[in-house]
Design a protein around this motif. Sequence first.
Motif, PDB file in Angstrom:
ATOM      1  N   LEU A   1      12.268 -22.462 -12.156  1.00 14.56           N
ATOM      2  CA  LEU A   1      13.653 -22.912 -12.235  1.00 14.56           C
ATOM      3  C   LEU A   1      14.244 -22.957 -10.836  1.00 14.56           C
ATOM      4  O   LEU A   1      14.123 -21.988 -10.075  1.00 14.56           O
ATOM      5  N   THR A   2      14.876 -24.057 -10.505  1.00 14.49           N
ATOM      6  CA  THR A   2      15.383 -24.273  -9.153  1.00 14.49           C
ATOM      7  C   THR A   2      16.857 -24.640  -9.190  1.00 14.49           C
ATOM      8  O   THR A   2      17.309 -25.377 -10.076  1.00 14.49           O
ATOM      9  N   ILE A   3      17.605 -24.108  -8.240  1.00 11.57           N
ATOM     10  CA  ILE A   3      19.004 -24.481  -8.010  1.00 11.57           C
ATOM     11  C   ILE A   3      19.066 -25.173  -6.648  1.00 11.57           C
ATOM     12  O   ILE A   3      18.592 -24.607  -5.653  1.00 11.57           O
ATOM     13  N   PRO A   4      19.598 -26.411  -6.588  1.00 14.61           N
ATOM     14  CA  PRO A   4      20.260 -27.154  -7.668  1.00 14.61           C
ATOM     15  C   PRO A   4      19.255 -27.645  -8.713  1.00 14.61           C
ATOM     16  O   PRO A   4      18.086 -27.824  -8.421  1.00 14.61           O
ATOM     17  N   GLY A   5      19.788 -27.884  -9.915  1.00 19.25           N
ATOM     18  CA  GLY A   5      18.980 -28.372 -11.008  1.00 19.25           C
ATOM     19  C   GLY A   5      19.538 -27.930 -12.338  1.00 19.25           C
ATOM     20  O   GLY A   5      20.566 -27.256 -12.421  1.00 19.25           O
TER      21      GLY A   5
ATOM     22  N   VAL B   1      16.968 -20.496  -5.356  1.00 20.54           N
ATOM     23  CA  VAL B   1      18.045 -21.280  -4.764  1.00 20.54           C
ATOM     24  C   VAL B   1      17.477 -21.977  -3.538  1.00 20.54           C
ATOM     25  O   VAL B   1      17.178 -21.341  -2.516  1.00 20.54           O
ATOM     26  N   ALA B   2      17.300 -23.278  -3.655  1.00 17.43           N
ATOM     27  CA  ALA B   2      16.675 -24.047  -2.575  1.00 17.43           C
ATOM     28  C   ALA B   2      17.644 -24.312  -1.437  1.00 17.43           C
ATOM     29  O   ALA B   2      17.254 -24.332  -0.267  1.00 17.43           O
ATOM     30  N   THR B   3      18.908 -24.521  -1.793  1.00 16.33           N
ATOM     31  CA  THR B   3      19.927 -24.843  -0.795  1.00 16.33           C
ATOM     32  C   THR B   3      21.071 -23.860  -0.919  1.00 16.33           C
ATOM     33  O   THR B   3      21.722 -23.800  -1.966  1.00 16.33           O
ATOM     34  N   PRO B   4      21.324 -23.054   0.114  1.00 12.70           N
ATOM     35  CA  PRO B   4      22.431 -22.098   0.014  1.00 12.70           C
ATOM     36  C   PRO B   4      23.763 -22.830  -0.002  1.00 12.70           C
ATOM     37  O   PRO B   4      23.897 -23.962   0.476  1.00 12.70           O
TER      38      PRO B   4
ATOM     39  N   PRO C   1      23.173 -17.405  -1.891  1.00  9.73           N
ATOM     40  CA  PRO C   1      22.152 -17.317  -0.839  1.00  9.73           C
ATOM     41  C   PRO C   1      20.845 -17.969  -1.271  1.00  9.73           C
ATOM     42  O   PRO C   1      20.504 -17.994  -2.456  1.00  9.73           O
ATOM     43  N   ALA C   2      20.123 -18.505  -0.300  1.00  8.29           N
ATOM     44  CA  ALA C   2      18.821 -19.103  -0.606  1.00  8.29           C
ATOM     45  C   ALA C   2      17.821 -18.015  -0.977  1.00  8.29           C
ATOM     46  O   ALA C   2      17.989 -16.838  -0.669  1.00  8.29           O
ATOM     47  N   GLY C   3      16.779 -18.433  -1.709  1.00 13.36           N
ATOM     48  CA  GLY C   3      15.715 -17.516  -2.080  1.00 13.36           C
ATOM     49  C   GLY C   3      15.632 -17.310  -3.569  1.00 13.36           C
ATOM     50  O   GLY C   3      16.332 -17.961  -4.352  1.00 13.36           O
ATOM     51  N   GLN C   4      14.755 -16.398  -3.985  1.00 17.41           N
ATOM     52  CA  GLN C   4      14.552 -16.116  -5.408  1.00 17.41           C
ATOM     53  C   GLN C   4      15.508 -15.032  -5.867  1.00 17.41           C
ATOM     54  O   GLN C   4      15.671 -14.006  -5.211  1.00 17.41           O
ATOM     55  N   HIS C   5      16.128 -15.269  -7.009  1.00 19.01           N
ATOM     56  CA  HIS C   5      17.132 -14.356  -7.536  1.00 19.01           C
ATOM     57  C   HIS C   5      17.005 -14.270  -9.059  1.00 19.01           C
ATOM     58  O   HIS C   5      16.312 -15.074  -9.688  1.00 19.01           O
TER      59      HIS C   5
ATOM     60  N   PHE D   1      23.428 -26.842 -12.180  1.00 19.15           N
ATOM     61  CA  PHE D   1      23.989 -26.447 -10.883  1.00 19.15           C
ATOM     62  C   PHE D   1      23.939 -27.645  -9.938  1.00 19.15           C
ATOM     63  O   PHE D   1      22.862 -28.199  -9.682  1.00 19.15           O
ATOM     64  N   GLU D   2      25.109 -28.030  -9.420  1.00 19.27           N
ATOM     65  CA  GLU D   2      25.197 -29.108  -8.432  1.00 19.27           C
ATOM     66  C   GLU D   2      25.956 -28.586  -7.226  1.00 19.27           C
ATOM     67  O   GLU D   2      26.970 -27.877  -7.382  1.00 19.27           O
ATOM     68  N   PRO D   3      25.508 -28.914  -6.009  1.00 26.33           N
ATOM     69  CA  PRO D   3      26.230 -28.451  -4.819  1.00 26.33           C
ATOM     70  C   PRO D   3      27.693 -28.881  -4.869  1.00 26.33           C
ATOM     71  O   PRO D   3      27.999 -30.034  -5.191  1.00 26.33           O
TER      72      PRO D   3
END
Length: 624
Positions: free
Chosen positions: A463-467, A539-542, A591-595, A613-615
């Motif tokens: 699972l990735t954010i954004p997405g 979270v790919a993009t903080p 923050p970026a990274g795995q959460h 989730f959209e920026p």
Amino acid sequence: MICQNRPLPGPRKAPFRPGYLGLLLGSLLAATSPASGQRLSPLHAAGPKTVDATGREVVLRGYNVGGWLLQESYILGTDTLNSQWRIKQALLRTMPEAEVEKFYRQYRQQFITKADIDFLARQGFNCVRLPLHYDLFLTSEQRHARTEVIREPQTPQKLTAYVQQLSQWYDEGQLFANPRKLDGIRFIDEVVKWCAANNMYVVLDLHAAPGGQGTDRNINDNFLPLDLWKRHDAKGRLIYQDITVRLWEMLADRYRNEPAIAMYDFINEPHNLNAANGLTPDNQELNTLYSRLIDAVRARNDQHLLMIEGNGYGNEYTNLTPDKLKVKSTANLVYNAHRYWCPNTAEAADPNPNQINLLSNLTAFRDKWQVPVWVGETGENSNEWFAAAVQGLNDRGIGWGHWNIKRVDSGAGLLRIAPYGSILTPQGRAALLRNAQFANCQINRDVAAALTQPAARQAFTKLTIPGTIAATDYDLGRDGVAYHDDFSARTDYRDYTPHNQGGAYRNDGVDIIKSPDMPNGFAVQQLATNEWLTYTVSVATPGAYKVELRLHPGAEAGRLRLQLGSAPVGTATVPAGAAWTTVTLNTPALPAGQHTLRVLVEAPVQQLGWLRFEPAATTARTSE
């Protein structure tokens, strides 16, 4: 307290993990596989442990391949037909006997194959329990005689004639006389070969004994209840018992030197042997037959582990303890328990010390009598129950065989068979044969995780954010670790409340319903106050995000709160309503990274389909 078995129609061990048993076997077993010219080490009992020829302990953890060599109606979704003989009876109304026999040959060739056994080995399991029907050891002529009863089971003369025919064959030495030509032997040989090549053991289980060991049609496939214990032939013999002894004598003659066979399970789940059914109240009938069987196998110079099953679906051992058996030797005995729909807590106990399905009773029985115990069947519940059971058994060094590998349209098995229609139509049978093949089954990864990594929490999917995150793709793990639901496991066999209200997609306590409008076709429903779901996200993009939640409100306003780790992300208030809607909230910078993303229910919501989730910056520019 007892633990019922079938669904009604209606010192401390290392943790078990994928690959763990492969490592365990590598160090514990004296040999590898027949394919390399070596063989598995034979097992025997050493006090309360099962050990190999070098004296090293081997704990058997594996799967049952039920529904294959004995069809059970609920496994195939044919509950109205109730048992294998009734399925066959219905087929005989629409097709000739030769065609019915052809279908059964095809079914047995395809339902379980080497691919299924290889898959079990890859998951880290080290044994297979093989449920068998006694009619697999009849010749085609002898099976035809049984089929004639199936055509008219309510005609007493038909059953009497069949029993007398069995008696004649028994007296003339024609039963099990040429093992190499019997279907049952061919299937055993194949499974032993497949398992040995994977360093896996096999447990031979007489699941449907001659005459039937109880009253449950699914597992007995009998014409009259308890005939194994009651039916006399014209000479006054309990002929089904004589046949059962002869069957095990033949098996002992053939497999006495086969180390890949871990043990013989003489009779599956005897039950309802009681005064109400005209039998003794203290298992005297069971004692008599088990004593005969043990002595008969040992007389064949067969030293395999021999497992006996108590009354009450394999759990109650009054008059069956080692000191009560009338045998020449009690060496290499194993005592069984079948655990379904009962508590997994250490404090749960039955006042009858011979009723051993509960963990405390099972451990106490083993320690008192200094015999190995093995849970031959367990399952048919939620992943939460599976994980708790496995952890409890693993911690006590008790092995288990999970039930069952395959089931039609069910999340409780390791493999899900797609619905096929009706077994009574050519199209349905063709679909069943196709859908049941390993390559066409859906792997229930949540079930595998509950059994092989019961204490862990891990991502269900990437699972990735954004997405967009499907609500149903919450993490794998136990209640209180990956999610929380008000009701996540059945621990009372009298309580039929489903753990998953909706019964779809996954086998947890989370209530999931089919929802065609959702991208993956499912939604979480009945989200009650204080329930929650966790998602491992990257979270790919903080930065800050706009979050959309697609949901179905309830009759009153709901509220969902989001957290990333321990940090609050936002709260969505859901107005009351009767139609699907989308609500939004804005997050602080993530923050970026795995959460770990957690969705907490502060006020009930009827259904939740997804979170998107959209920026926030992109959203703002898009709206300009």
